[in-house]
Design a protein around this motif. Structure first.
Motif, PDB file in Angstrom:
ATOM      1  N   VAL A  42      95.847  29.577 -26.611  1.00 54.60           N
ATOM      2  CA  VAL A  42      94.888  29.453 -27.715  1.00 54.60           C
ATOM      3  C   VAL A  42      93.478  29.742 -27.207  1.00 54.60           C
ATOM      4  O   VAL A  42      92.717  30.485 -27.849  1.00 54.60           O
ATOM      5  N   HIS A  45      93.189  33.538 -26.649  1.00 55.88           N
ATOM      6  CA  HIS A  45      93.097  34.308 -27.889  1.00 55.88           C
ATOM      7  C   HIS A  45      91.745  34.107 -28.558  1.00 55.88           C
ATOM      8  O   HIS A  45      91.175  35.051 -29.109  1.00 55.88           O
ATOM      9  N   ARG A  46      91.220  32.894 -28.531  1.00 57.78           N
ATOM     10  CA  ARG A  46      89.890  32.652 -29.095  1.00 57.78           C
ATOM     11  C   ARG A  46      88.827  33.422 -28.329  1.00 57.78           C
ATOM     12  O   ARG A  46      87.908  33.988 -28.921  1.00 57.78           O
ATOM     13  N   SER A  49      89.178  36.970 -29.457  1.00 54.63           N
ATOM     14  CA  SER A  49      88.728  37.133 -30.842  1.00 54.63           C
ATOM     15  C   SER A  49      87.218  37.070 -30.983  1.00 54.63           C
ATOM     16  O   SER A  49      86.642  37.767 -31.828  1.00 54.63           O
ATOM     17  N   HIS A 104      97.377  37.514 -35.853  1.00 53.29           N
ATOM     18  CA  HIS A 104      96.316  37.028 -34.957  1.00 53.29           C
ATOM     19  C   HIS A 104      95.931  35.595 -35.331  1.00 53.29           C
ATOM     20  O   HIS A 104      95.749  34.749 -34.443  1.00 53.29           O
ATOM     21  N   ASP A 105      95.808  35.326 -36.623  1.00 53.73           N
ATOM     22  CA  ASP A 105      95.483  33.964 -37.066  1.00 53.73           C
ATOM     23  C   ASP A 105      96.544  32.971 -36.609  1.00 53.73           C
ATOM     24  O   ASP A 105      96.218  31.872 -36.143  1.00 53.73           O
ATOM     25  N   GLU A 108      96.220  32.351 -32.874  1.00 52.86           N
ATOM     26  CA  GLU A 108      95.048  31.548 -32.546  1.00 52.86           C
ATOM     27  C   GLU A 108      95.212  30.099 -32.976  1.00 52.86           C
ATOM     28  O   GLU A 108      94.706  29.194 -32.331  1.00 52.86           O
ATOM     29  N   LYS A 109      95.942  29.873 -34.051  1.00 47.86           N
ATOM     30  CA  LYS A 109      96.145  28.519 -34.552  1.00 47.86           C
ATOM     31  C   LYS A 109      97.287  27.801 -33.833  1.00 47.86           C
ATOM     32  O   LYS A 109      97.142  26.661 -33.395  1.00 47.86           O
TER      33      LYS A 109
END
Length: 149
Positions: A42, A45-46, A49, A104-105, A108-109
């Motif tokens: 996470v 990925h953040r 992003s 992607h959401d 990330e979540k």
């Protein structure tokens, strides 16, 4: 050089930039998603992003939408070139909004998920091909417009 030709040159620079970005994502970045550990996923990925808007997202969305402006205000090219460029942009936009952004959401979540990463890579192929088509068409547009000069 007049405004329509300048618009085509701007478009060419943009789409060739996006072409490099999409192939880098398809061949290197997205497969690397699977190599990151679940514990750090996470955060990874953040980090990814937060850093891609300027070099990737803004030019990418511009490549989906600017073919309309190019068709209206750019130099005169055969209708099939403008039509195919617009169609490829629409394909890229739909894939991005309907398939890629939700994955992607989710990553990330929820964190690392090999199935989601595989989908991200698989669903990115049509977008990669659409942008590649736009690049070939753009090259043909450049040849068509500047062969007269």
């Amino acid at each position: 050089m007049e405004l329509p030709q300048l618009l085509l040159i701007f478009w060419a620079a943009l789409i060739f930039w996006v072409l490099g970005q999409i192939w880098l994502a398809q061949i290197v970045i997205y497969p690397l998603f699977a190599k990151v550990g679940a514990v750090d996923y996470v955060h990874y990925h953040r980090f990814y992003s937060q850093r891609i808007p300027l070099p990737v997202i803004i030019p990418g969305f511009a490549s989906f939408l600017l073919p309309f402006a190019l068709a209206l205000y750019g130099p005169i090219v055969p209708l099939w070139m403008s039509s195919l460029n617009i169609a490829a942009g629409i394909v890229g936009l739909l894939i991005t909004v309907m398939l890629e952004i939700p994955r992607h959401d989710r990553l990330e979540k929820d964190g690392k998920n090999d199935a989601t990463i595989s989908e991200l890579i698989r669903y990115n192929w049509p977008r990669t091909l659409a942008i590649s088509v736009q690049s070939v068409i753009t090259f043909l547009m450049l040849c068509h417009v500047f062969e007269r000069i």
